[in-house]
Design an enzyme around this catalytic site. Structure first.
Site: not given
Length: 249
Positions: A50, A52, A202
């Site tokens: 998934r 972002d 990240r």
């Protein structure tokens, strides 16, 4: 019933991520709608992960089942005629019934791009993190290798109740390679692993930036991993610089 596998490339800038949401455009949502228009079925394609909001993909993998008689080869053109230009289907092929885009994956590779020049071209702004400030790039390079191997990456996982842990050890992942490279005006991070937690790449990048600034030392990375505490690591880097490069099965 046929089981189809799609490989997608998309610009995530204007989407609220992969997972379907009721009031926001998502990759899964528009793909499901496009497939439905072709097959006249209600389907929800499953992705390898998934991504972002704002995150891009060069080769996202998605699977879905259909009873439609539409030839597999026709799905590429038919879907691309319906989908917006920011989302392209590159490949469509039949796959085994037990193949699952996420569960069958053995590794994933991500890329993160940081633009280092003082002025970022406007046509690049949506696809990089513009960071023109001083960084010790050599220290960042030395630190990158410290996350290779099997570790508990709780310190780099988003504090996200909706995507809660799956149980003890659920935050353990194996990183096969982790490296920073200079490509012209860009500092690029490439990481390949068995899987990744929500915001993990990240958060790693945000922590490497602290090393580059001198706020942290390379050896602090080992301490942060052992802490298993999100507050021990750096801030989450912007989504714009992140790309899902490929998934291996």
């Amino acid at each position: 019933m046929r089981h189809l596998k799609l490989i997608l490339s998309y610009d995530g800038s204007e989407f609220a991520g992969w997972q379907v949401q009721p009031d926001a455009p998502t990759i899964q949502g528009i793909l499901a709608s496009a497939i439905g228009r072709i097959t006249r079925e209600t389907v929800l394609p499953q992705g390898s992960g998934r991504t972002d909001a704002g995150v891009h993909a060069l080769a996202q993998v998605a699977t879905f089942a259909t009873e439609s008689s539409v030839p597999t080869a026709n799905f590429v053109k038919a879907l691309n005629d319906i989908l917006p230009p920011s989302v392209r289907v590159l490949i469509a092929e039949e796959t085994a019934p037990d193949f699952h885009a996420r569960k069958s994956a053995r590794s994933k590779t991500y890329r993160y791009r940081i633009y280092r020049d003082p002025i970022c071209p406007p046509f690049l702004a949506r696809y990089v993190w513009h960071y023109p400030y001083p960084l010790d790039e050599e220290a960042m390079t030395r630190t990158a290798g410290l996350v290779e191997g099997e570790h508990d990456f709780t310190s780099f996982a988003a504090v996200d109740q909706e995507r809660g842990q799956d149980g003890p050890g659920s935050n353990v992942r194996r990183i096969f390679s982790s490296a920073w490279e200079r490509h012209g005006d860009e500092l690029v991070y490439m990481v390949k692993g068995s899987g990744f937690l929500h915001h993990m790449v990240r958060n790693l990048v945000g922590t490497f930036i602290l090393v580059g600034k001198g706020t942290l030392q390379p050896e602090d990375m080992t301490r942060i991993l052992r802490a298993r505490n999100r507050s021990a690591a750096g801030a989450t880097a912007p989504a714009s610089g992140l790309y899902l490069v490929n998934v291996e099965y």
